[in-house]
Design an enzyme around this catalytic site. Sequence first.
Site, PDB file in Angstrom:
ATOM      1  N   GLU A 106      -8.956  -9.942   3.720  1.00 50.22           N
ATOM      2  CA  GLU A 106      -9.314  -8.563   3.376  1.00 50.22           C
ATOM      3  C   GLU A 106     -10.702  -8.493   2.745  1.00 50.22           C
ATOM      4  O   GLU A 106     -11.012  -9.207   1.785  1.00 50.22           O
ATOM      5  CB  GLU A 106      -8.261  -7.972   2.424  1.00 50.22           C
ATOM      6  CG  GLU A 106      -8.586  -6.528   2.034  1.00 50.22           C
ATOM      7  CD  GLU A 106      -7.430  -5.733   1.466  1.00 50.22           C
ATOM      8  OE1 GLU A 106      -6.285  -6.248   1.441  1.00 50.22           O
ATOM      9  OE2 GLU A 106      -7.661  -4.582   1.056  1.00 50.22           O
ATOM     10  N   SER A 132       0.846  -1.194   0.000  1.00 53.84           N
ATOM     11  CA  SER A 132       0.000   0.000   0.000  1.00 53.84           C
ATOM     12  C   SER A 132       0.883   1.246   0.000  1.00 53.84           C
ATOM     13  O   SER A 132       0.386   2.357  -0.232  1.00 53.84           O
ATOM     14  CB  SER A 132      -0.943  -0.003   1.210  1.00 53.84           C
ATOM     15  OG  SER A 132      -0.241  -0.313   2.397  1.00 53.84           O
ATOM     16  N   GLU A 162      -0.047 -12.464  -1.759  1.00 53.43           N
ATOM     17  CA  GLU A 162      -1.487 -12.527  -2.009  1.00 53.43           C
ATOM     18  C   GLU A 162      -1.827 -13.749  -2.856  1.00 53.43           C
ATOM     19  O   GLU A 162      -1.208 -13.976  -3.896  1.00 53.43           O
ATOM     20  CB  GLU A 162      -1.945 -11.269  -2.756  1.00 53.43           C
ATOM     21  CG  GLU A 162      -1.757  -9.985  -1.957  1.00 53.43           C
ATOM     22  CD  GLU A 162      -2.232  -8.739  -2.704  1.00 53.43           C
ATOM     23  OE1 GLU A 162      -2.783  -8.877  -3.825  1.00 53.43           O
ATOM     24  OE2 GLU A 162      -2.050  -7.640  -2.168  1.00 53.43           O
TER      25      GLU A 162
HETATM   26  O1  KIV Z   1      -0.499  -3.447   1.607  1.00 53.91           O
HETATM   27  C1  KIV Z   1      -1.030  -3.420   2.737  1.00 53.91           C
HETATM   28  O2  KIV Z   1      -0.991  -2.410   3.444  1.00 53.91           O
HETATM   29  C2  KIV Z   1      -1.696  -4.609   3.205  1.00 53.91           C
HETATM   30  C3  KIV Z   1      -2.389  -4.563   4.530  1.00 53.91           C
HETATM   31  C4  KIV Z   1      -3.570  -3.695   4.519  1.00 53.91           C
HETATM   32  C5  KIV Z   1      -2.677  -5.897   5.033  1.00 53.91           C
HETATM   33  O3  KIV Z   1      -1.676  -5.595   2.537  1.00 53.91           O
END
Ligand code: KIV
Length: 273
Positions: free
Chosen positions: A190, A53, A123
């Site tokens: 998620e 993220s 993932e």
């Molecule tokens: O990329 C991310 O921040 C995540 C978390 C929200 C688990 O995968």
Amino acid sequence: MAYLVSDEKKITTKRIRDMKRSGEKIAVLTSYDYTIASLVEKGGIDMIHVGDSASNVMQGNDTTVPITLDDMIVYGRTVAKACKRALTCIDMPFGTYQGDPYKAQENAIRLIQSTGIDSVKCEGGSEIREALELIIRAGIPICGHLGLTPQSIYQFGTYALRAQGEKEAKKLLDDAQMLEEIGCYAVVLEKIPAELARRVTERIDIPTIGIGAGVHCDGQVLVVQDMLGMNNSFKPKFLRHYANIGDQIVDSVNHYVEDVKNGTFPSEAESYL
Ligand code: KIV
């Protein structure tokens, strides 16, 4: 990684699994830099996740797809330096584990070796089983990630709630079981219905860490900038704001600009006379 010799308090993947057994909920937040990670750890967090993220939050991209292994290494290194106690985890970015499983193993080794982070997150389920097995065989702990998997955004075309139908729910349950079987230490769930997250949590012995997956998960994770209220335009149903840092930053900058413009900063006390 000093905990191996001296720091008994360091949270390990074993401790995270034990927390599920003893019923202690697991608190997880993301971080991408030294300063925030230090503060997050000071706040008593169990686990810090260097999420891809960072692609959105730190780089301003619309998706997590563009972020590279080299980018993640920079973020991971700075976070690892800050973390003395929290277990750390880092996302393997898009394209580094979905193809050749041996290349995936090589990329995971590079990510761990060059950052000092404790574990990786990938993932997906059965599609990437071979890669996951090879990474674990190299001695690298893995946190799985099922449900909404943002790296596959172009396949699904939406960030909407996942696994609402029985077919997708069954695959998710099977994948969660598979992740446990091959030796993953936890799994992020998620944006799936809370009832499905409860079924997964009851079925497997490794902890489930939810984001938009309800209260029955063994732990919860949020993006730290989101929960601190640094981006008020992002307010999904699952997000709780614990602060309004965004407004505080804007107000502070405003005040500073005013002080500079009207000559009240710096004062005599703030000057070397
Ligand atoms: O990329 C991310 O921040 C995540 C978390 C929200 C688990 O995968």
